[in-house]
Design a protein around this motif. Structure first.
Motif, PDB file in Angstrom:
ATOM      1  N   GLU A  35      33.765  36.377  41.751  1.00 60.31           N
ATOM      2  CA  GLU A  35      34.178  34.921  41.952  1.00 60.31           C
ATOM      3  C   GLU A  35      35.489  35.577  40.917  1.00 60.31           C
ATOM      4  O   GLU A  35      34.919  36.138  39.801  1.00 60.31           O
ATOM      5  CB  GLU A  35      33.537  33.653  41.856  1.00 60.31           C
ATOM      6  N   ILE A  36      36.432  35.019  40.599  1.00 62.20           N
ATOM      7  CA  ILE A  36      37.851  35.352  39.839  1.00 62.20           C
ATOM      8  C   ILE A  36      38.073  34.562  40.470  1.00 62.20           C
ATOM      9  O   ILE A  36      39.093  33.577  40.390  1.00 62.20           O
ATOM     10  CB  ILE A  36      38.432  36.855  40.255  1.00 62.20           C
ATOM     11  N   ASP A  78      40.211  36.386  35.246  1.00 66.24           N
ATOM     12  CA  ASP A  78      41.356  37.316  35.375  1.00 66.24           C
ATOM     13  C   ASP A  78      42.863  37.221  34.438  1.00 66.24           C
ATOM     14  O   ASP A  78      43.680  37.798  34.180  1.00 66.24           O
ATOM     15  CB  ASP A  78      42.614  37.062  36.598  1.00 66.24           C
ATOM     16  N   ALA A  89      38.817  42.556  41.188  1.00 73.07           N
ATOM     17  CA  ALA A  89      38.183  42.272  43.019  1.00 73.07           C
ATOM     18  C   ALA A  89      38.344  44.174  43.512  1.00 73.07           C
ATOM     19  O   ALA A  89      36.108  43.505  43.493  1.00 73.07           O
ATOM     20  CB  ALA A  89      39.527  41.488  43.795  1.00 73.07           C
ATOM     21  N   LEU A 101      34.277  37.649  48.214  1.00 72.20           N
ATOM     22  CA  LEU A 101      35.045  37.393  47.099  1.00 72.20           C
ATOM     23  C   LEU A 101      35.515  36.106  47.869  1.00 72.20           C
ATOM     24  O   LEU A 101      35.971  35.147  48.020  1.00 72.20           O
ATOM     25  CB  LEU A 101      36.105  37.692  47.138  1.00 72.20           C
ATOM     26  N   LEU A 113      44.751  38.110  46.089  1.00 73.38           N
ATOM     27  CA  LEU A 113      43.742  38.416  46.520  1.00 73.38           C
ATOM     28  C   LEU A 113      43.390  38.183  47.594  1.00 73.38           C
ATOM     29  O   LEU A 113      43.230  39.117  47.848  1.00 73.38           O
ATOM     30  CB  LEU A 113      42.989  37.126  45.379  1.00 73.38           C
ATOM     31  N   TYR A 116      44.694  41.295  48.582  1.00 72.75           N
ATOM     32  CA  TYR A 116      43.822  42.519  48.679  1.00 72.75           C
ATOM     33  C   TYR A 116      42.329  42.557  49.959  1.00 72.75           C
ATOM     34  O   TYR A 116      41.959  43.745  50.227  1.00 72.75           O
ATOM     35  CB  TYR A 116      42.942  42.747  46.873  1.00 72.75           C
ATOM     36  N   ALA A 117      42.369  41.610  50.269  1.00 72.97           N
ATOM     37  CA  ALA A 117      41.426  40.786  50.746  1.00 72.97           C
ATOM     38  C   ALA A 117      41.725  41.677  52.698  1.00 72.97           C
ATOM     39  O   ALA A 117      41.063  42.511  53.466  1.00 72.97           O
ATOM     40  CB  ALA A 117      41.310  39.299  51.237  1.00 72.97           C
ATOM     41  N   TYR A 124      37.682  36.415  51.917  1.00 64.13           N
ATOM     42  CA  TYR A 124      38.192  36.022  50.191  1.00 64.13           C
ATOM     43  C   TYR A 124      37.974  34.252  51.119  1.00 64.13           C
ATOM     44  O   TYR A 124      38.776  33.774  51.885  1.00 64.13           O
ATOM     45  CB  TYR A 124      39.685  36.183  49.917  1.00 64.13           C
ATOM     46  N   THR A 143      41.046  36.015  54.662  1.00 70.58           N
ATOM     47  CA  THR A 143      41.337  34.496  53.916  1.00 70.58           C
ATOM     48  C   THR A 143      41.550  33.702  54.757  1.00 70.58           C
ATOM     49  O   THR A 143      42.296  33.344  55.563  1.00 70.58           O
ATOM     50  CB  THR A 143      42.406  34.997  53.268  1.00 70.58           C
TER      51      THR A 143
END
Length: 404
Positions: A35-36, A78, A89, A101, A113, A116-117, A124, A143
Motif C-alpha cells: 500500500e502506497i 509517496d 511500487a 498493490l 500507479l 505502473y500496474a 492495483y 486497476t
C-alpha cells in the motif's frame, strides 16, 4: 538408538497427516498487500486511513485470515509525488513480493500507479484517488477504484445546485487532475439542467500553495451569485478564513466537494461555514448496525472518532478480502476475474466493482454544513447509492480505451 532416515521421514509424514490444518496455518506465507499513500503530505486523511486498514487486517486475521492465510499490510509513503509512488511500487513488487498493490490519495499519484500496474501486470486497488481518468480514459484491466469519483460527486452536487436560484457562478479548484475533472463535470451537469447559467470567473490555485487573499478578491470582483469550490485541506481552510473575513460568502450559496468530511471541517472550528451544499461523511450520525460496529471498534482501538479516511481504509481492506475470497487465489489474473463484478460490504453500505470499468458503486453523502457546539458538521444529509450516479454502459464504452 539413533533413528534411521526412513524412520524420520515416516514420523514427519505421520505428523503432517495428523495435523494438516495446523501445519498450513503456521507454514503458509501471508497474502501481502503493498500500500502506497501520501502519509506525510496529507496526514489528516491518510493516518486515520492507515489506522483503519490495520484494524481491518487484524479483524480478518483474528477470524482466520483469507483463504486460510493471514493478510500482511506493507505501507510506503509517496510524499504526494507520482514519481516516488512508482518507485515504491516497484520496490514492493520486486523486493517485497507483494501479491497486489493498493492505496493512493492524490489523483495524479493514482494515475501513475494505475499505469505502473498495467505495465507490470499487477492488480492495483485504488482507495482514494477520485479522477475519472483512472477508470475511464486511462483505465486498464489491472486497476480498480473504490471511492465515488469526481463524476459521481459532481453529478449529485450539480443536481442540488440546479435548485439554487443563481445565474452567475464562480469556480475555484486546485490546478491539477482532480480539480480539473471536478470542474469539467460540474459545469457540464449544471448547464444540462440550467442552460441559462454562466460561469463568470475561474480560479486555479496551485495545490497546497493557494494565495487566499487574491483568490477571494478575484471571485468577489466577478460578482457571482454562487460559488462551486473544489479546494480541500489547508487550501480550503485558508480560503474559508479569507472568505469569512472579506464577506465573500454573505448571501451567496456555495456548493463544495468533500467539505463535509471531518478531515476538512474540524480544522475550521467555529469558523466552519453554514449552509453550504457539500459531499462528505457524517460519521458520528450514521446509525446502522454495521457502521456502529465499525465506529465502536475504531474508537476502542485508537481512542478517537473515525474520519472519512478511516471508513475508506476499512472498506478498502474489506473489498480486497472479498476479492481474494471470490478469486480463491492471489494470482493476478484470477484476482482480476474475482474483482470484476464483485459485491462486498463496507461500514456504510453494500457495494460492488462494476465489471465494465472497475468503478465501485460506493455512494455519496450529500447535505449541508452547520455549526454544532462551535464545530462544523453535516446536516440534512442523505446517502446516494453510487450506482445511480454513474453513466450507462454505452457512455462508459466511449470513455474507456477500446483495447480494454
Amino acid at each position: 538408538m539413533h533413528p534411521t532416515r526412513r524412520q524420520l521421514l515416516a514420523t514427519a509424514g505421520g505428523a503432517l497427516l495428523a495435523a494438516p490444518a495446523a501445519v498450513r496455518a503456521q507454514g503458509e506465507v501471508p497474502i501481502r498487500i503493498g500500500e502506497i499513500n501520501s502519509y506525510t503530505a496529507v496526514p489528516s486523511f491518510t493516518l486515520p486511513y492507515r489506522n483503519a486498514m490495520n484494524l481491518a487486517v487484524d479483524d480478518l486475521n483474528a477470524a482466520g485470515g483469507v483463504l486460510g492465510r493471514k493478510l500482511e499490510l506493507i505501507t510506503r509513503d509517496d510524499g504526494g509525488r507520482p514519481q516516488d509512488a512508482v518507485r515504491l511500487a516497484a520496490e514492493l513488487v520486486e523486493a517485497q513480493k507483494v501479491d497486489l498493490l493498493a492505496g493512493g490519495y492524490l489523483s495524479n499519484v493514482g494515475l501513475a500507479l494505475g499505469e505502473y500496474a498495467a505495465n507490470n501486470r499487477k492488480l492495483y486497488v485504488a482507495g482514494e484517488p477520485l479522477t475519472d481518468a483512472l477508470v475511464w480514459e486511462h483505465g486498464n484491466r489491472f486497476t480498480f477504484r473504490l471511492r465515488p469519483s469526481t463524476y459521481m460527486q459532481a453529478a449529485i452536487l450539480a443536481e442540488e445546485a440546479a435548485k439554487v436560484p443563481a445565474h452567475r457562478w464562480a469556480l475555484v479548484a486546485p490546478n491539477y487532475e482532480y480539480g480539473q475533472s471536478a470542474v469539467k463535470w460540474f459545469r457540464q451537469f449544471l448547464q444540462a439542467r440550467r442552460p441559462e447559467v454562466e460561469f463568470v470567473t475561474e480560479q486555479w490555485p496551485a495545490l497546497g500553495r493557494i494565495d487566499a487573499g487574491p483568490t477571494v478578491q478575484a471571485i468577489e470582483a466577478a460578482k457571482p451569485d454562487a460559488i462551486f469550490n473544489v479546494l480541500f485541506g489547508p487550501d480550503l481552510t485558508a480560503f474559508v478564513r479569507q472568505g469569512n473575513t472579506r464577506g465573500l460568502f454573505d448571501r451567496r450559496m456555495v456548493v463544495s466537494m468533500l467539505t463535509g468530511e471531518p478531515e476538512y471541517l474540524d480544522p475550521l472550528g467555529d469558523e466552519a461555514p453554514e449552509g453550504w451544499i457539500v459531499t462528505g461523511y457524517p460519521g458520528e450520525q450514521i446509525d446502522t448496525a454495521e457502521h456502529r460496529r465499525f465506529a465502536e471498534s475504531y474508537r476502542a482501538r485508537f481512542n478517537e472518532k473515525p474520519m472519512c479516511g478511516s471508513m475508506v481504509g476499512y472498506a478498502l481492506i474489506q473489498s480486497i478480502a472479498a476479492g481474494l475470497s471470490r478469486a480463491e487465489s492471489a494470482d493476478t489474473e484470477k484476482l482480476i476475474a474475482g474483482f470484476s463484478g464483485l459485491e462486498f460490504e463496507t461500514p456504510v453500505a453494500h457495494a460492488s466493482y462494476r465489471a465494465l470499468d472497475h468503478q465501485a458503486t460506493l455512494g455519496v453523502f450529500v447535505g449541508r454544513t452547520a455549526l454544532k457546539d462551535d464545530k462544523g458538521v453535516m446536516s440534512d444529509w442523505r446517502y446516494v447509492d453510487g450506482a445511480t450516479l454513474l453513466p450507462d454502459d454505452a457512455t462508459v464504452r466511449t470513455l474507456r480505451p477500446a483495447k480494454d
